[in-house]
Design an enzyme around this catalytic site. Structure first.
Site, short mmCIF file in Angstrom:
data_model
loop_
_atom_site.label_atom_id
_atom_site.label_comp_id
_atom_site.label_asym_id
_atom_site.label_seq_id
_atom_site.Cartn_x
_atom_site.Cartn_y
_atom_site.Cartn_z
N LEU A 197 30.97 35.75 37.91
CA LEU A 197 31.05 34.29 37.52
C LEU A 197 32.37 33.79 37.74
CD1 LEU A 197 29.58 34.14 33.89
CD2 LEU A 197 28.39 33.10 36.06
N LYS A 199 35.25 33.05 40.34
CA LYS A 199 35.32 32.61 41.71
C LYS A 199 36.47 33.20 42.62
CE LYS A 199 33.85 27.80 40.74
NZ LYS A 199 33.60 27.92 39.34
N CYS A 360 45.40 47.64 22.96
CA CYS A 360 44.07 48.34 23.54
C CYS A 360 44.04 49.72 23.67
CB CYS A 360 43.62 47.54 24.97
SG CYS A 360 42.79 45.92 24.42
#
Length: 390
Positions: A197, A199, A360
């Site tokens: 999705l 670009k 993370c």
């Protein structure tokens, strides 16, 4: 006096995080949380209201760090690794955060959410990813492997699991900048389609295909996975690396359905995704600032979804510590290129991204999240070797 009351209230709230002792400092005033030698020190320029900490501990602390109201002495990862070992003590009022935690799963909104992260700019990602442009967990076969080598290892490992043969065709759902398909075409002479999705990713992948002279082998399309069944295409192999986290819990079955509908009978499906031990709606700070709409599946629910589509699970592997090491490599690269990145983004963005990478890494180290690779066949496949390490 008011400031002191806020300080004491904040320290009282933080008092439950006593397993790894630390110091909290407010303009010269010092408080110790826990017993024993403190592991790290936190400087607070402006006390965080307890109401915010109760609504979402991660969101309140994360925003305070982004705004410069909270500073950690020394190595950020070191402090977060110890603090997040107690993440079960974080407070989250999910009712008041329902709009943040449960966003629309429409194609339009999910495209907006995905591009908000991946379309930040190819030049930005090139500064701290390795030259493969792989933005997912690497695979460190040897302790001394560089990040680049570990990303090459990861892709090679996935392609071996898929048991590719010349002339096959492969679909990569959420193909990123395309390194996996580029390697598949060059090493196995297979044809491939990548869908994304983003670009920015689409543009870069198209460029790489042309540079490698692989136009007869590879294509990349801007496509939602939900449009695959009506594409009329079918594949011998389907792979998805680090994309499932953007699908949303209500659509896991749909995702498996779409993969099944374009995969030939007996074909192999490899799913590589960040996972949770149990089902939960995600971290508020990550969902607000890093991955809007992101949702981490549990291993058990994905195995269940695959079974409903007659996928036979052949192999499951946990790569948790590999992702910890990958993130630490990205954090190091980010720090080394901080001056260049600061020309692109403001100070708050820089602190946000540093917190994202370090937190993370700590989350994977503490088992707050895992990462799994599932290999499954659509229906029965009796043509694979009897041993796993083919």
């Amino acid at each position: 006096m008011l400031g002191t009351m806020e300080e004491k209230a904040m320290v009282k709230f933080l008092g439950k995080f006593k397993d790894s002792p630390f110091i909290v400092k407010f303009n010269g005033r010092e408080y110790t949380v826990g017993q024993g030698q403190p592991d790290f020190t936190v400087y607070v320029r402006r006390p965080i209201p307890v109401s915010q900490l109760m609504t979402s501990t991660s969101l309140a602390l994360g925003e305070a760090y982004m705004d410069g109201n909270l500073e950690v002495e020394g190595d950020l990862y070191y402090a977060l690794d110890r603090f997040l070992s107690q993440m079960d003590k974080f407070s989250t009022d999910r009712r008041s955060l329902v709009k943040l935690l449960n966003t629309s799963l429409s194609k339009k909104n999910q495209e907006k959410e995905v591009t908000s992260h991946y379309d930040i700019g190819n030049d930005f990602y090139k500064l701290w990813l390795d030259k493969t442009m792989s933005y997912s967990c690497a695979y460190f076969q040897k302790e001394e492997d560089t990040l680049y080598q570990a990303q090459v290892n990861k892709v090679d490992y996935i392609l071996k699991k898929l048991y590719l043969k010349e002339g096959m065709n492969i679909l990569d759902i959420g193909c990123g900048w395309g390194f996996l398909l580029l390697e598949a075409a060059k090493k196995y002479k297979v044809k491939g389609l990548g869908i994304t999705l983003s670009k920015e990713q689409h543009r870069e992948f198209e460029k790489r295909i042309k540079e490698e002279g692989l136009e007869d082998y590879l294509q990349v399309e801007l496509m939602d996975y939900r449009d695959l069944p009506k594409s009329g295409k079918s594949f011998d192999r389907v792979v998805s690396v680090g994309m499932l986290e953007h699908v949303g819990r209500e659509n896991y079955h749909l995702f498996a359905d779409c993969a099944s509908q374009v995969l030939k009978d007996g074909g192999l499906f490899l799913l590589h995704f960040i996972s949770g031990l149990k089902e939960y709606s995600g971290d508020p700070w990550i969902k607000k600032y890093i991955f809007p709409g992101g949702m981490i599946p549990s291993l058990r629910e994905m195995v269940s979804c695959l079974a409903d589509d007659s996928f036979h699970v052949l192999d499951v592997e946990d790569l948790r510590l590999h992702y910890n090491k990958t993130l630490l490599c990205w954090e190091k690269n980010f720090k080394e290129n901080r001056e260049e990145i600061s020309k692109m983004f403001d100070h708050r963005f820089m602190r946000m991204w540093e917190l994202y990478l370090a937190s993370c890494a700590a989350a994977f180290h503490n088992g707050i999240v895992d990462i799994h690779q599932i290999l499954a066949s659509k229906g029965v496949n009796n043509q694979l070797p009897l041993v796993r390490w083919y």
